[in-house]
Design an enzyme around this catalytic site. Structure first.
Site, PDB file in Angstrom:
ATOM      1  N   HIS A 149       0.836  -1.207   0.000  1.00 13.80           N
ATOM      2  CA  HIS A 149       0.000   0.000   0.000  1.00 13.80           C
ATOM      3  C   HIS A 149       0.873   1.261   0.000  1.00 13.80           C
ATOM      4  CE1 HIS A 149      -3.247  -2.657   1.329  1.00 13.80           C
ATOM      5  NE2 HIS A 149      -4.094  -1.664   1.172  1.00 13.80           N
ATOM      6  N   ASN A 181       8.256  -4.264   3.573  1.00 11.23           N
ATOM      7  CA  ASN A 181       6.843  -3.890   3.707  1.00 11.23           C
ATOM      8  C   ASN A 181       6.265  -4.297   5.057  1.00 11.23           C
ATOM      9  OD1 ASN A 181       4.183  -3.085   2.925  1.00 11.23           O
ATOM     10  ND2 ASN A 181       3.716  -5.180   2.274  1.00 11.23           N
TER      11      ASN A 181
END
Lengths: 305, 305
Positions: A149, A181
């Site tokens: 994201h 991430n």
């Protein structure tokens, strides 16, 4: 932001971050070679200035006025802008990842609403992009990369629709999963949310970078992988620029650049500090162009005046 | 255009061009892997259509209406558009080269006017771009690359100012000199000018590509050099799309993709044919989006209906 704590580590900035890793030294060279901060009068990034005033977010605002709030300090560019209820992004049709993603939040808007459930969200191929350029689930499948994201899901937990909106593949870029991430990058996202305890309003811009490195022949090359049939570009780095607005109207800014690779999670976030100018030059964007320079108090914990 | 002559070579298209060179095979794979022309109804590139009508150029038009002429078939994008008296370009601030450059000319407008002198033209750093992103003469100096015009100077010899305008570094990209810019690429430019003998009006869009290739690990990577302190990107390829408008209103299109490297000058230009769709996917642009599909007669010499 962070102020005293981070002030100690500030002189190292990007150089500090990249010194962690031998091959990254050239990125530092890149980021710094074209910048001569000492040669410049202040921060040219704030050259175009208007007397911006605070806008208090309200649950009942329309998408249009919400956009005005999120984008309070100006658009970095206007190509392929996609406006969602709680964030705004610009999509790079050539690279198949966002150029930048803008968010705005505060302590109140970050509160998780009853019933909001991340596990009910699903990544989706966004019909709001031409099929030639639209990333697909298949592109990411077995690519070895996470669907990372840009606007973090956890920044949008006051509303299920807002959270689901962040699962568009237009808001996603290929990120190294374990070690990035799911670790250092997530730590950065969490840190930015925590800033809402200190500041009245938080504005943040996140995006990919494709930085060159010097090779054996002495020349600089940009090299990045592309994944899937649609050739989604795997960024070499990600940037995140955060502006905190204090109750008395001052603004503090922090600028992070993190390489898209396994990072030592014990490294302090301030080791990834960069300058607004370095990120602007590398990304081709001008950030916060309508922010009043007069209101800016600190960049990366260092007073600007 | 070229019609019968080129029709013979059409089936090879890009594959033909890249088969010339072993390492280029992957570019062909790139260009074709994402396209299944046979799966598609016609050419989706012409999906959005308006009944465009011919505009006859006049020497007394304003820049605004000249822009409308040049851009008759729609903008491929609207980011950082720079309008000049006789061409229009979009500048990529991250790559420091144009995304696309649009020109329009015909037999009359191509005529060299008395006193127009290319040797009086000089390359210049364009104040119409932010200093962070503006290419400099120094960037190209000793880089090993030519300052390759996107809008060719020789397309603008009816007016000294128009020709000088093409010498902005915003209209320039690093090109391999001998064997490319000064040979095959120039041959292509000359060929396009010659089409003005066949067609009433010529519209052309030129730009860089950054194409991936498969490496030893089986993965696809984009890799390109950057030159100078401002890190001007060296494109791996260049595209040129040409639309010729006949006196009876039909349109013929040719699409070329040439690798930015020393090429065998004996190779026919039609060996560099590509499809509009392949270039659109690779560049992230949609070309001639307001062109009426009904008027399109041939693409790369092959009838579309």
């Amino acid at each position: 932001m962070l102020r005293r704590t981070i002030l100690a580590g500030v002189t190292s900035t990007v150089i500090g971050a990249v010194a962690l890793n031998e091959p990254l030294r050239d990125y530092a060279e890149h980021l710094w070679s074209v910048i001569r901060l000492n040669d410049k009068p202040g921060l040219p990034v704030f050259g175009t200035v208007s007397a911006a005033t605070a806008v208090v977010p309200s649950a009942s605002t329309t998408v249009a006025s919400r956009t005005a709030q999120i984008m309070k300090f100006g658009f970095p560019g206007t190509a392929n802008v996609k406006v969602r209820e709680n964030f705004v992004l610009s999509f790079d049709r050539r690279l198949r990842v966002a150029t930048w993603v803008f968010e705005h939040f505060n302590r109140e808007s970050l509160k998780k609403a009853d019933g909001v459930d991340r596990s009910a969200c699903t990544f989706f191929e966004d019909p709001d992009e031409h099929p030639y350029f639209r990333p697909t689930l298949q592109d990411y499948l077995n690519s070895g990369f996470d669907r990372g994201h840009m606007a973090a899901a956890a920044n949008h937990r006051s509303n299920q629709k807002h959270m689901q909106d962040t699962f568009t593949l237009l808001n996603v870029a290929p990120q190294v999963g374990k070690g990035f991430n799911r670790d250092s990058w997530e730590r950065l996202e969490r840190y930015v949310r925590q800033l809402s305890r200190t500041y009245k309003e938080i504005y943040t811009c996140t995006g990919p970078l494709f930085l060159p490195r010097r090779e054996g022949d002495g020349k600089l090359y940009v090299k990045y992988q592309v994944i899937g049939k649609n050739h989604v570009a795997v960024p070499t780095h990600f940037f995140k620029i955060v502006v905190g607005e204090g109750t008395d109207g001052f603004l503090d800014m922090e600028v992070f650049v993190m390489p898209n690779q396994v990072l030592d999670d014990s490294i302090s976030l301030n080791a990834y500090y960069s300058t607004p100018e370095a990120v602007e030059r590398a990304s081709g964007l001008l950030f916060f162009s309508s922010m009043s320079k007069d209101r800016l108090r600190c960049v990366n914990g260092v007073r600007t005046k």
